[in-house]
Design a protein around this motif. Structure first.
Motif, PDB file in Angstrom:
ATOM      1  N   GLY A 253       0.799  -1.221   0.000  1.00  0.00           N
ATOM      2  CA  GLY A 253       0.000   0.000   0.000  1.00  0.00           C
ATOM      3  C   GLY A 253       0.828   1.266   0.000  1.00  0.00           C
ATOM      4  O   GLY A 253       0.408   2.276   0.572  1.00  0.00           O
ATOM      5  N   ASP A 254       1.997   1.241  -0.652  1.00  0.00           N
ATOM      6  CA  ASP A 254       2.856   2.428  -0.636  1.00  0.00           C
ATOM      7  C   ASP A 254       2.131   3.663  -1.162  1.00  0.00           C
ATOM      8  O   ASP A 254       2.361   4.777  -0.701  1.00  0.00           O
ATOM      9  N   TRP A 255       1.231   3.455  -2.117  1.00  0.00           N
ATOM     10  CA  TRP A 255       0.561   4.581  -2.763  1.00  0.00           C
ATOM     11  C   TRP A 255      -0.456   5.272  -1.859  1.00  0.00           C
ATOM     12  O   TRP A 255      -0.904   6.387  -2.162  1.00  0.00           O
ATOM     13  N   THR A 256      -0.808   4.663  -0.736  1.00  0.00           N
ATOM     14  CA  THR A 256      -1.779   5.287   0.170  1.00  0.00           C
ATOM     15  C   THR A 256      -1.120   6.251   1.155  1.00  0.00           C
ATOM     16  O   THR A 256      -1.826   6.972   1.865  1.00  0.00           O
ATOM     17  N   GLU A 257       0.204   6.240   1.220  1.00  0.00           N
ATOM     18  CA  GLU A 257       0.900   7.133   2.147  1.00  0.00           C
ATOM     19  C   GLU A 257       0.724   8.592   1.720  1.00  0.00           C
ATOM     20  O   GLU A 257       0.664   8.901   0.529  1.00  0.00           O
ATOM     21  N   GLU A 258       0.678   9.488   2.703  1.00  0.00           N
ATOM     22  CA  GLU A 258       0.399  10.893   2.427  1.00  0.00           C
ATOM     23  C   GLU A 258       1.625  11.787   2.523  1.00  0.00           C
ATOM     24  O   GLU A 258       1.544  12.983   2.228  1.00  0.00           O
ATOM     25  N   THR A 259       2.778  11.235   2.924  1.00  0.00           N
ATOM     26  CA  THR A 259       3.980  12.044   3.048  1.00  0.00           C
ATOM     27  C   THR A 259       5.063  11.507   2.125  1.00  0.00           C
ATOM     28  O   THR A 259       5.122  10.298   1.851  1.00  0.00           O
ATOM     29  N   PRO A 260       5.935  12.377   1.624  1.00  0.00           N
ATOM     30  CA  PRO A 260       6.994  11.913   0.727  1.00  0.00           C
ATOM     31  C   PRO A 260       7.877  10.831   1.330  1.00  0.00           C
ATOM     32  O   PRO A 260       8.148   9.806   0.681  1.00  0.00           O
ATOM     33  N   LEU A 261       8.329  11.020   2.554  1.00  0.00           N
ATOM     34  CA  LEU A 261       9.190  10.012   3.165  1.00  0.00           C
ATOM     35  C   LEU A 261       8.406   8.772   3.591  1.00  0.00           C
ATOM     36  O   LEU A 261       8.972   7.684   3.705  1.00  0.00           O
ATOM     37  N   GLY A 262       7.100   8.920   3.806  1.00  0.00           N
ATOM     38  CA  GLY A 262       6.262   7.767   4.119  1.00  0.00           C
ATOM     39  C   GLY A 262       6.216   6.787   2.970  1.00  0.00           C
ATOM     40  O   GLY A 262       6.304   5.562   3.171  1.00  0.00           O
ATOM     41  N   LYS A 263       6.082   7.293   1.743  1.00  0.00           N
ATOM     42  CA  LYS A 263       6.085   6.405   0.581  1.00  0.00           C
ATOM     43  C   LYS A 263       7.447   5.736   0.420  1.00  0.00           C
ATOM     44  O   LYS A 263       7.544   4.529   0.184  1.00  0.00           O
ATOM     45  N   ALA A 264       8.501   6.527   0.557  1.00  0.00           N
ATOM     46  CA  ALA A 264       9.848   5.990   0.337  1.00  0.00           C
ATOM     47  C   ALA A 264      10.204   4.906   1.338  1.00  0.00           C
ATOM     48  O   ALA A 264      10.977   3.991   1.029  1.00  0.00           O
ATOM     49  N   GLU A 265       9.635   4.970   2.542  1.00  0.00           N
ATOM     50  CA  GLU A 265       9.998   4.018   3.587  1.00  0.00           C
ATOM     51  C   GLU A 265       9.497   2.608   3.296  1.00  0.00           C
ATOM     52  O   GLU A 265       9.920   1.644   3.953  1.00  0.00           O
TER      53      GLU A 265
ATOM     54  N   GLY B 255      -4.977  18.261  -3.211  1.00  0.00           N
ATOM     55  CA  GLY B 255      -5.502  18.859  -1.993  1.00  0.00           C
ATOM     56  C   GLY B 255      -4.376  19.444  -1.160  1.00  0.00           C
ATOM     57  O   GLY B 255      -3.196  19.131  -1.356  1.00  0.00           O
ATOM     58  N   GLY B 256      -4.743  20.294  -0.201  1.00  0.00           N
ATOM     59  CA  GLY B 256      -3.744  21.015   0.576  1.00  0.00           C
ATOM     60  C   GLY B 256      -2.897  20.161   1.487  1.00  0.00           C
ATOM     61  O   GLY B 256      -1.815  20.588   1.918  1.00  0.00           O
ATOM     62  N   LYS B 257      -3.341  18.955   1.809  1.00  0.00           N
ATOM     63  CA  LYS B 257      -2.568  18.060   2.685  1.00  0.00           C
ATOM     64  C   LYS B 257      -2.087  16.822   1.931  1.00  0.00           C
ATOM     65  O   LYS B 257      -1.733  15.809   2.532  1.00  0.00           O
ATOM     66  N   SER B 258      -2.061  16.897   0.632  1.00  0.00           N
ATOM     67  CA  SER B 258      -1.689  15.747  -0.193  1.00  0.00           C
ATOM     68  C   SER B 258      -0.176  15.587  -0.297  1.00  0.00           C
ATOM     69  O   SER B 258       0.594  16.480   0.063  1.00  0.00           O
ATOM     70  N   TRP B 259       0.213  14.434  -0.831  1.00  0.00           N
ATOM     71  CA  TRP B 259       1.625  14.132  -1.078  1.00  0.00           C
ATOM     72  C   TRP B 259       2.256  15.208  -1.953  1.00  0.00           C
ATOM     73  O   TRP B 259       3.332  15.726  -1.639  1.00  0.00           O
ATOM     74  N   ALA B 260       1.590  15.568  -3.043  1.00  0.00           N
ATOM     75  CA  ALA B 260       2.159  16.543  -3.972  1.00  0.00           C
ATOM     76  C   ALA B 260       2.297  17.928  -3.354  1.00  0.00           C
ATOM     77  O   ALA B 260       3.290  18.634  -3.589  1.00  0.00           O
TER      78      ALA B 260
ATOM     79  N   ILE C 290       5.722  20.979  -2.451  1.00  0.00           N
ATOM     80  CA  ILE C 290       5.752  22.415  -2.703  1.00  0.00           C
ATOM     81  C   ILE C 290       6.029  23.173  -1.414  1.00  0.00           C
ATOM     82  O   ILE C 290       6.831  24.114  -1.380  1.00  0.00           O
ATOM     83  N   GLU C 291       5.394  22.746  -0.342  1.00  0.00           N
ATOM     84  CA  GLU C 291       5.619  23.378   0.960  1.00  0.00           C
ATOM     85  C   GLU C 291       7.078  23.215   1.391  1.00  0.00           C
ATOM     86  O   GLU C 291       7.724  24.185   1.841  1.00  0.00           O
ATOM     87  N   ASP C 292       7.605  22.007   1.255  1.00  0.00           N
ATOM     88  CA  ASP C 292       8.977  21.751   1.687  1.00  0.00           C
ATOM     89  C   ASP C 292      10.005  22.436   0.792  1.00  0.00           C
ATOM     90  O   ASP C 292      11.155  22.636   1.205  1.00  0.00           O
ATOM     91  N   ALA C 293       9.591  22.790  -0.425  1.00  0.00           N
ATOM     92  CA  ALA C 293      10.464  23.543  -1.326  1.00  0.00           C
ATOM     93  C   ALA C 293      10.374  25.043  -1.061  1.00  0.00           C
ATOM     94  O   ALA C 293      10.930  25.839  -1.821  1.00  0.00           O
ATOM     95  N   ASN C 294       9.674  25.414   0.003  1.00  0.00           N
ATOM     96  CA  ASN C 294       9.527  26.819   0.412  1.00  0.00           C
ATOM     97  C   ASN C 294       8.830  27.660  -0.649  1.00  0.00           C
ATOM     98  O   ASN C 294       9.304  28.720  -1.060  1.00  0.00           O
ATOM     99  N   ALA C 295       7.692  27.140  -1.094  1.00  0.00           N
ATOM    100  CA  ALA C 295       6.828  27.876  -2.016  1.00  0.00           C
ATOM    101  C   ALA C 295       5.408  27.832  -1.479  1.00  0.00           C
ATOM    102  O   ALA C 295       5.070  27.011  -0.618  1.00  0.00           O
ATOM    103  N   ASP C 296       4.583  28.712  -1.980  1.00  0.00           N
ATOM    104  CA  ASP C 296       3.209  28.873  -1.485  1.00  0.00           C
ATOM    105  C   ASP C 296       2.228  28.247  -2.460  1.00  0.00           C
ATOM    106  O   ASP C 296       1.868  28.860  -3.470  1.00  0.00           O
ATOM    107  N   TYR C 297       1.832  27.008  -2.159  1.00  0.00           N
ATOM    108  CA  TYR C 297       0.796  26.362  -2.967  1.00  0.00           C
ATOM    109  C   TYR C 297      -0.532  27.035  -2.646  1.00  0.00           C
ATOM    110  O   TYR C 297      -0.933  27.119  -1.480  1.00  0.00           O
TER     111      TYR C 297
ATOM    112  N   ASN D 298      -6.395  24.011   2.162  1.00  0.00           N
ATOM    113  CA  ASN D 298      -7.408  22.977   2.019  1.00  0.00           C
ATOM    114  C   ASN D 298      -7.000  21.743   2.818  1.00  0.00           C
ATOM    115  O   ASN D 298      -5.828  21.384   2.869  1.00  0.00           O
ATOM    116  N   ALA D 299      -7.952  21.073   3.452  1.00  0.00           N
ATOM    117  CA  ALA D 299      -7.647  19.955   4.350  1.00  0.00           C
ATOM    118  C   ALA D 299      -7.633  18.595   3.662  1.00  0.00           C
ATOM    119  O   ALA D 299      -7.370  17.580   4.298  1.00  0.00           O
ATOM    120  N   SER D 300      -7.866  18.541   2.346  1.00  0.00           N
ATOM    121  CA  SER D 300      -7.941  17.259   1.650  1.00  0.00           C
ATOM    122  C   SER D 300      -6.549  16.675   1.431  1.00  0.00           C
ATOM    123  O   SER D 300      -5.604  17.380   1.083  1.00  0.00           O
TER     124      SER D 300
END
Length: 381
Positions: free
Chosen positions: A188-200, A256-261, A265-272, A277-279
């Motif tokens: 279920g790697d694709w269900t993870e919501e964080t970048p490092l969560g998928k990689a783990e 969505g605002g809490k999605s993997w993608a 953007i947030e971690d790259a210090n940009a304003d999505y 949005n809480a999705s």
């Protein structure tokens, strides 16, 4: 879950006597693998070197937890497991494996186990040169497509395990394969919501090959690379605004605002522009609402499948209203393809979030990575 496919594996001995079997209790767990980011699986081991993997998020909204026992092959004849306690029992190390998502392939390659892959659905979507070579040489069989996996072909090549990808628990091909005593384990790697969560999830694959230490080392290198890039991004003196997604028919789909993608953007210090949005999935918006909020956005990333400006403008003339379009600040992963057209981003990005993050830092803050060569995101042609 139908458990008729649960089975015990045995090793033949020259002696006519069967060795005495020692019952193993699932409660006799001695050690847990440290999982820092992933939410969908756990790994524990017993004093008898049996590894127990539990997958609690094989697909979104799953209420079931799948439990798998991995037993060293040399110990299969001397232990007894309660097969009703497990969804599959697999002898390790595995020598023949089928995987069903391109995101599984980079993990096998990183662990040095690409040669164990003997079958894959839709092989044309595989981008990796290493695995493409094995496909071209006939060493990896094409098994149809994941939605209708050719179960007869899977049974014919007789893998020791199938690593399954599914959106629900109604995959009839998997049921057929299991009835043929070939275990299916869900990833279920694709269900993870964080970048490092998928990689783990590379740690999920490691026990099948008895390479837990190597997986831990690989993941920590990715983690360090990602966190170092994140710290670097904070040094930027500007924080640009970012739009994402594109129209499909009359609906604009974007993260969505809490999605993997959006985390990238947030971690790259940009304003999505939808970061409030809480999705954690995707949003479906009207063109008018997107124009109202994002017409002056500094950058536009991931404009669906579009690879050049003329194609984008031809699809919908309203795209030209966006400042990012007019200023040639649109970046896509659609132009990074394997030799048969598979998108590298869909295959490798979940496993290498540090490269995704560096791509975006290079786009938003080029002064921070002046000599960097992007892996996934390139300017539209």
């Amino acid at each position: 879950m139908n458990k008729k496919f649960l089975f015990l594996l045995f090793i033949s001995f020259w002696s006519c006597k069967q060795p005495k079997k020692t019952p193993i209790s699932p409660s006799a767990l001695s050690q847990s693998t440290k999982i820092d980011y992933a939410q969908g699986f756990t790994i524990e081991s017993t004093s008898s070197d049996i590894t127990i993997i539990k997958v609690s998020s094989p697909w979104p909204g799953s209420e079931a937890t799948f439990t798998y026992a991995l037993v060293p092959k040399e110990k299969l004849a001397s232990i007894t497991l309660d097969k009703d306690a497990y969804n599959a029992i697999i002898g390790i190390p595995v020598e023949k494996m089928v995987v069903t998502s391109t995101t599984h392939i980079p993990a096998l390659e990183a662990l040095g186990e690409a040669d164990k892959l003997i079958g894959f659905p839709d092989t044309e979507y595989v981008s990796s040169p290493q695995t493409r070579k094995r496909i071209n040489e006939g060493m990896v069989k094409d098994l149809g497509n994941n939605e209708a996996l050719n179960s007869e072909m899977v049974i014919a090549i007789n893998p020791e395990v199938v690593v399954g990808f599914s959106i629900n628990n109604k995959n009839k091909a998997y049921e057929t394969i299991q009835r043929s005593n070939i275990p299916v384990v869900y990833n279920g790697d694709w269900t993870e919501e964080t970048p490092l969560g998928k990689a783990e999830w590379i740690k999920f694959f490691a026990p099948f090959f008895q390479k837990e230490k190597k997986a831990d080392s690989i993941f920590h290198a990715i983690e360090d690379s990602y966190n170092s890039a994140k710290i670097l991004a904070k040094k930027a003196k500007t924080r640009p605004t970012v739009l994402s997604g594109a129209l499909y028919k009359d609906i604009w789909y974007l993260p969505g605002g809490k999605s993997w993608a959006s985390r990238f953007i947030e971690d790259a210090n940009a304003d999505y522009l939808w970061n409030n949005n809480a999705s954690n999935g995707s949003l479906s918006l009207s063109l008018e609402s997107v124009i109202e909020r994002a017409k002056d956005a500094d950058f536009w990333v991931s404009p669906s499948q579009f690879g050049d400006y003329s194609e984008l403008k031809e699809a919908n003339r309203h795209y030209a209203q966006f400042a990012a379009f007019r200023n040639n600040k649109v970046y896509t992963y659609a132009n990074s393809k394997g030799e048969t057209g598979g998108l590298l981003y869909f295959e490798l990005a979940p496993n290498r979030p540090d490269l995704v993050l560096k791509d975006l830092i290079y786009i938003f803050h080029p002064e921070l990575l002046p000599h960097y060569t992007p892996t996934f995101f390139k300017p539209l042609d």
